[in-house]
Write a protein that holds these residues in place. Sequence first.
Motif, short mmCIF file in Angstrom:
data_model
loop_
_atom_site.label_atom_id
_atom_site.label_comp_id
_atom_site.label_asym_id
_atom_site.label_seq_id
_atom_site.Cartn_x
_atom_site.Cartn_y
_atom_site.Cartn_z
N SER A 247 -5.22 1.61 10.92
CA SER A 247 -5.51 0.86 9.77
C SER A 247 -5.67 -0.52 10.05
CB SER A 247 -4.09 1.12 8.85
OG SER A 247 -4.18 0.49 7.76
N SER A 248 -6.28 -1.15 9.41
CA SER A 248 -6.51 -2.74 9.40
C SER A 248 -5.70 -3.45 8.47
CB SER A 248 -8.09 -2.95 9.00
OG SER A 248 -8.50 -2.75 7.89
N VAL A 249 -4.94 -2.61 7.39
CA VAL A 249 -4.20 -3.46 6.43
C VAL A 249 -3.12 -4.17 7.02
CG1 VAL A 249 -2.52 -1.48 6.14
CG2 VAL A 249 -3.12 -3.01 4.14
N PHE B 135 3.63 -1.01 10.08
CA PHE B 135 3.25 0.07 11.16
C PHE B 135 4.63 0.78 11.36
CE2 PHE B 135 3.39 1.58 15.72
CZ PHE B 135 2.21 2.54 15.58
N PRO B 136 4.59 2.31 11.38
CA PRO B 136 3.44 3.06 10.73
C PRO B 136 3.08 3.30 9.47
CG PRO B 136 5.12 4.51 11.62
CD PRO B 136 5.61 2.75 11.95
N SER B 137 4.11 2.89 8.68
CA SER B 137 4.25 3.61 7.38
C SER B 137 2.97 3.10 6.41
CB SER B 137 5.63 3.41 6.67
OG SER B 137 5.89 2.20 6.52
N LEU C 119 -0.14 5.33 5.29
CA LEU C 119 -0.57 5.73 4.02
C LEU C 119 -2.05 5.38 3.63
CD1 LEU C 119 2.75 4.83 2.11
CD2 LEU C 119 1.73 7.07 2.37
N THR C 120 -2.48 4.21 4.09
CA THR C 120 -3.85 3.77 3.83
C THR C 120 -4.86 4.80 4.45
OG1 THR C 120 -4.01 2.06 5.68
CG2 THR C 120 -3.18 1.36 3.48
N VAL C 121 -4.53 5.15 5.76
CA VAL C 121 -5.69 6.01 6.41
C VAL C 121 -5.69 7.33 5.81
CG1 VAL C 121 -6.19 7.21 8.40
CG2 VAL C 121 -5.77 4.65 8.44
N LEU C 122 -4.13 7.89 5.61
CA LEU C 122 -4.16 9.21 5.03
C LEU C 122 -4.68 9.49 3.67
CD1 LEU C 122 -0.49 10.00 6.26
CD2 LEU C 122 -2.46 10.96 7.16
N GLU D 2 4.38 -5.51 -2.01
CA GLU D 2 4.50 -4.53 -3.00
C GLU D 2 3.25 -4.22 -3.68
OE1 GLU D 2 9.35 -4.65 -3.90
OE2 GLU D 2 7.92 -5.81 -4.95
N ALA D 3 2.46 -5.12 -4.03
CA ALA D 3 1.09 -5.16 -4.85
C ALA D 3 0.17 -4.53 -3.77
CB ALA D 3 0.69 -6.44 -5.14
N ILE D 4 0.02 -4.88 -2.47
CA ILE D 4 -0.87 -4.18 -1.56
C ILE D 4 -0.38 -2.74 -1.42
CG2 ILE D 4 -1.28 -3.96 0.88
CD1 ILE D 4 -0.72 -7.19 0.85
#
Length: 183
Positions: free
Chosen positions: A43-45, A72-74, A78-81, A134-136
């Motif tokens: 993920s790039s987040v 990382f990793p949570s 989540l973004t990728v999953l 939290e917003a992200i």
Amino acid sequence: CGEGQAHTHAAAGSDPRPLERWAESLGTGTACSWWEVAAGASSSVAAHALLALAADGRATATDAERVDAAYFPSIGALTVLLDDLVDLDEDVAMGEHNYIRYYADDRTLAKRVGALADAAQGAIAPLPRRGRHEAILAGVAGFYMAQPTGRAPRWEPTRRRLLESLGTPARVLMTLSRLRCHG
């Protein structure tokens, strides 16, 4: 991130064991499965969060380490999953790699997505400017769960568990995303 994406794309249509070995070499010390670690690393987040932090002249190396550890990793996973969840049918049809396929069943997926969201909430809590993180997280969840494929009945348990963890902000952003797409 780049290395994770390279390993992920290489696993499409071939043996996932190199991806698994690479993910296991990252040694996160968490209860995450190897594919959740790989997803988080792909993920790039976190890079975006770290770039935003770098723009703050008061930020320290310790702040950067804490942000990296929170994402990382949570949060990365989540973004990728969630992206893979909404793209599952298309990815299968195109022969693309998709992390959702590693879960034994949809119930296990819902449980793990909830656990990742809980871990993400806990990791964000001590961060400076916590509200931004939290917003992200709420935005990512709201965006993906508002997609037509994310609203499919099959994903109801995952959606419910995710929103249970992330609460009102994710629910509001999901509703706004749905209205924006269809309003």
